[in-house]
Write a protein that holds these residues in place. Structure first.
Motif, PDB file in Angstrom:
ATOM      1  N   PHE A 108      11.130  -4.813 -19.251  1.00 25.56           N
ATOM      2  CA  PHE A 108      10.235  -5.867 -18.769  1.00 25.56           C
ATOM      3  C   PHE A 108      10.317  -6.009 -17.255  1.00 25.56           C
ATOM      4  N   VAL A 109       9.879  -4.986 -16.544  1.00 24.21           N
ATOM      5  CA  VAL A 109       9.787  -5.037 -15.089  1.00 24.21           C
ATOM      6  C   VAL A 109       8.452  -5.682 -14.734  1.00 24.21           C
ATOM      7  N   MET A 110       8.521  -6.839 -14.090  1.00 26.56           N
ATOM      8  CA  MET A 110       7.288  -7.563 -13.770  1.00 26.56           C
ATOM      9  C   MET A 110       7.341  -8.087 -12.344  1.00 26.56           C
ATOM     10  N   ARG A 111       6.391  -7.664 -11.542  1.00 29.41           N
ATOM     11  CA  ARG A 111       6.234  -8.234 -10.213  1.00 29.41           C
ATOM     12  C   ARG A 111       5.330  -9.452 -10.312  1.00 29.41           C
ATOM     13  N   GLY A 112       5.301 -10.237  -9.269  1.00 33.11           N
ATOM     14  CA  GLY A 112       4.459 -11.434  -9.270  1.00 33.11           C
ATOM     15  C   GLY A 112       5.213 -12.620  -8.716  1.00 33.11           C
ATOM     16  N   ARG A 117      -8.685  -7.891  -1.491  1.00 32.38           N
ATOM     17  CA  ARG A 117      -7.571  -7.209  -0.819  1.00 32.38           C
ATOM     18  C   ARG A 117      -6.993  -6.106  -1.709  1.00 32.38           C
ATOM     19  N   GLY A 118      -7.368  -6.099  -2.992  1.00 30.97           N
ATOM     20  CA  GLY A 118      -6.870  -5.104  -3.929  1.00 30.97           C
ATOM     21  C   GLY A 118      -7.261  -5.476  -5.346  1.00 30.97           C
ATOM     22  N   TYR A 119      -6.982  -4.558  -6.285  1.00 25.81           N
ATOM     23  CA  TYR A 119      -7.337  -4.756  -7.697  1.00 25.81           C
ATOM     24  C   TYR A 119      -6.142  -4.391  -8.587  1.00 25.81           C
ATOM     25  N   PHE A 120      -6.118  -4.999  -9.764  1.00 30.87           N
ATOM     26  CA  PHE A 120      -5.093  -4.665 -10.755  1.00 30.87           C
ATOM     27  C   PHE A 120      -5.712  -4.812 -12.139  1.00 30.87           C
ATOM     28  N   ILE A 121      -5.380  -3.871 -13.036  1.00 28.49           N
ATOM     29  CA  ILE A 121      -5.930  -3.872 -14.395  1.00 28.49           C
ATOM     30  C   ILE A 121      -4.787  -3.708 -15.390  1.00 28.49           C
ATOM     31  N   ASN A 154      -0.852 -13.056   0.562  1.00 28.00           N
ATOM     32  CA  ASN A 154      -1.393 -11.920   1.314  1.00 28.00           C
ATOM     33  C   ASN A 154      -0.322 -10.868   1.570  1.00 28.00           C
ATOM     34  N   LYS A 155       0.867 -11.318   1.932  1.00 28.42           N
ATOM     35  CA  LYS A 155       1.958 -10.392   2.240  1.00 28.42           C
ATOM     36  C   LYS A 155       2.340  -9.561   1.024  1.00 28.42           C
ATOM     37  N   ASP A 156       2.474 -10.206  -0.131  1.00 30.24           N
ATOM     38  CA  ASP A 156       2.856  -9.477  -1.347  1.00 30.24           C
ATOM     39  C   ASP A 156       1.764  -8.506  -1.773  1.00 30.24           C
ATOM     40  N   ILE A 157       0.509  -8.941  -1.680  1.00 32.81           N
ATOM     41  CA  ILE A 157      -0.586  -8.041  -2.052  1.00 32.81           C
ATOM     42  C   ILE A 157      -0.551  -6.782  -1.194  1.00 32.81           C
ATOM     43  N   ASP A 158      -0.429  -6.966   0.112  1.00 32.28           N
ATOM     44  CA  ASP A 158      -0.419  -5.819   1.024  1.00 32.28           C
ATOM     45  C   ASP A 158       0.780  -4.907   0.760  1.00 32.28           C
ATOM     46  N   GLU A 186       2.859   0.105  -1.982  1.00 34.60           N
ATOM     47  CA  GLU A 186       3.721   0.702  -3.004  1.00 34.60           C
ATOM     48  C   GLU A 186       2.909   1.320  -4.150  1.00 34.60           C
ATOM     49  N   LYS A 187       1.581   1.177  -4.101  1.00 33.84           N
ATOM     50  CA  LYS A 187       0.659   1.694  -5.109  1.00 33.84           C
ATOM     51  C   LYS A 187       0.821   1.009  -6.462  1.00 33.84           C
ATOM     52  N   VAL A 188       1.276  -0.235  -6.411  1.00 35.20           N
ATOM     53  CA  VAL A 188       1.294  -1.065  -7.615  1.00 35.20           C
ATOM     54  C   VAL A 188      -0.078  -1.703  -7.807  1.00 35.20           C
ATOM     55  N   ILE A 189      -0.685  -2.129  -6.714  1.00 33.16           N
ATOM     56  CA  ILE A 189      -2.036  -2.685  -6.713  1.00 33.16           C
ATOM     57  C   ILE A 189      -2.989  -1.649  -6.134  1.00 33.16           C
ATOM     58  N   LEU A 190      -4.157  -1.495  -6.756  1.00 38.45           N
ATOM     59  CA  LEU A 190      -5.148  -0.549  -6.265  1.00 38.45           C
ATOM     60  C   LEU A 190      -5.730  -1.048  -4.947  1.00 38.45           C
ATOM     61  N   PRO A 191      -5.926  -0.184  -3.962  1.00 37.09           N
ATOM     62  CA  PRO A 191      -6.458  -0.614  -2.665  1.00 37.09           C
ATOM     63  C   PRO A 191      -7.896  -1.107  -2.780  1.00 37.09           C
ATOM     64  N   PRO A 192      -8.362  -1.893  -1.803  1.00 33.50           N
ATOM     65  CA  PRO A 192      -9.703  -2.483  -1.888  1.00 33.50           C
ATOM     66  C   PRO A 192     -10.829  -1.455  -1.879  1.00 33.50           C
TER      67      PRO A 192
END
Length: 458
Positions: free
Chosen positions: A221-225, A306-310, A350-354, A359-365
């Motif tokens: 259960f590795v979860m960022r956020g 700023r980015g996407y996540f699915i 904003n800092k965490d999203i960037d 780190e390629k956890v969130i897809l770029p805009p």
């Protein structure tokens, strides 16, 4: 005789002035030889300590949580109403009562505070707003003047709930002995990650719940956020929407324009301008295409993102996997690193999203396409899909922070605005199901409503 000769030579040298010179030269040579390893000390002056600017908390602060939630699944507004009923302390019966109200409430009413955090079940443009002032900690109501683009009149009223009165809890003591029963859980959880047509080597990460240790659970259960707290409806924090004003935000509404908070203890200067980059985000338009056990996801880029996540969660029975060890929960996320995903479908800084984009956890805009690998969710491909487009956090304060650190900063007010857009569907899309069910829902709306209303009241 020799002594007399030495004295005579000394006397001659004294007459020539050479004895004093020789003695002085010898003294200097001796002094230099003694100080060869000891350089002369230099005086070091201490540098002045840096000036730390005095920063005092604002007198008043406000939060605006903005969200645009969309889905191709029918009945999502009723699901949001059910969630509201359950959150208000009604449990299952409250949820059922909420569904009843959701089915009979006019389309422009039925808004509730907390809809921006309702896991994507509330549909449309959503706002949660609250304000607080240290000059009146028990503030019960306030007004927010609105720009014409909001399409909801000149202002709306924020109200705070009454403080709850604590009641003594009387519990009977039951000393009847009982034997605890424990049954080991069955089934597995499998985690996949990354966009692509095929599953990558080393995947999935599997958790067998029948044999897993505490360490296995922690690794799985590795979860960022790091979602921070935003708008709140609490005593002393008037909020909108509320029971007195449950109007929904119109689809064409815009935050752009001049806003102002007015209330007892709120500084008169609490007035601010919001521009297009602060506005409610457009809805996510997601197109899903099934092919050979995989699904192609494509969407229009959003200018404010700023980015996407699915994330997709589904399941398969043991028989479907050719096994008899219980069901399997399957999770897939668009991250390039393993992540359970639950903590990321919400507001982030904003800092965490960037950082997570890097780190390629969130897809770029700039992303507009992602492939869900084939075979992850079986032949049927069942799974609940949730997508988020992260907007930006914006902070405003008045007066602005002085550039001179010697001048203390004592702001009258501070505003925090955050934004997101979410989309909820079944993996592969709903097709024409939603359109086909709309007229049926209108025809059958009164029968289940009348039945549930008779059970639980209005």
């Amino acid at each position: 005789m020799k002594k007399r000769q030495v004295n005579a030579v000394t006397a001659a040298l004294c007459a020539m002035g050479l004895v004093g010179f020789a003695s002085h030269a010898q003294a200097q040579s001796s002094s230099k030889s003694k100080n060869t390893n000891k350089p002369a000390a230099t005086k070091v002056e201490a540098s002045p300590a840096p000036i730390v600017q005095v920063v005092k908390p604002p007198i008043a602060y406000a939060y605006i949580d903005a969200a645009t939630s969309s889905s191709d699944m029918p009945g999502m507004n009723m699901m949001g109403a059910a969630m509201q009923g359950g959150q208000e302390g009604g449990g299952l019966f409250g949820a059922l009562k909420g569904m009843v109200k959701g089915s009979v409430t006019p389309n422009d009413r039925g808004n509730y505070f907390g809809s921006t955090r309702a896991m994507g079940f509330g549909m449309g443009k959503l706002l949660d707003v609250s304000v607080h002032t240290s000059l009146n900690p028990s503030l019960s109501s306030a007004n927010q003047n609105l720009p014409p683009a909001m399409l909801l009149g000149e202002s709306w009223t924020l109200t705070a709930p009454e403080p709850e009165k604590s009641k003594p809890v009387v519990r009977e003591i039951d000393e009847t002995p009982y034997e605890p029963k424990y049954e080991k859980p069955k089934g597995k959880m499998s985690l996949y990650w990354g966009c692509g047509e095929t599953v990558r080597p080393g995947q999935p990460r599997v958790l067998d719940m029948a044999t897993a240790s505490i360490e296995d659970y922690a690794k799985f259960f590795v979860m960022r956020g790091k979602t921070s707290k935003g708008a709140r409806s609490e005593p002393g924090h008037p909020a909108w929407p509320n029971k007195q004003d449950d109007r929904k935000v119109p689809d064409a509404a815009s935050l752009v324009g001049t806003h102002r908070f007015v209330g007892n203890g709120i500084p008169e200067s609490f007035k601010f301008e919001l521009g297009p980059n602060h506005d409610l985000m457009p809805a996510i338009e997601l197109m899903q295409t099934k092919h050979d056990g995989g699904v192609t996801l494509e969407w229009k880029q959003l200018a404010q993102a700023r980015g996407y996540f699915i994330a997709v969660m589904g399941g398969m029975e043991g028989k479907e996997r050719g096994a008899d060890d219980g069901s399997e929960v399957v999770i897939w996320t668009s991250s390039e690193l393993p992540d359970f995903g639950f903590g990321l479908i919400d507001y982030q800084s904003n800092k965490d999203i960037d950082n997570w984009v890097n780190e390629k956890v969130i897809l770029p805009p700039s992303t507009s396409k992602c492939e869900v690998p084939k075979g992850i969710f079986g032949d049927k491909g069942n799974g609940m899909l949730r997508m988020i487009a992260y907007g930006s956090e914006h902070y405003m304060a008045y007066p602005p922070r002085p550039s001179d650190p010697k001048i203390a900063w004592e702001p009258d007010w501070q505003l925090k605005l955050r934004n997101k857009a979410t989309f909820t569907s079944m993996l592969g899309g709903m097709g024409d199901v939603g359109n086909k069910q709309k007229p049926q829902k209108e025809e059958k709306k009164t029968k289940p409503s009348d039945l549930l209303k008779s059970l639980f009241g209005n």
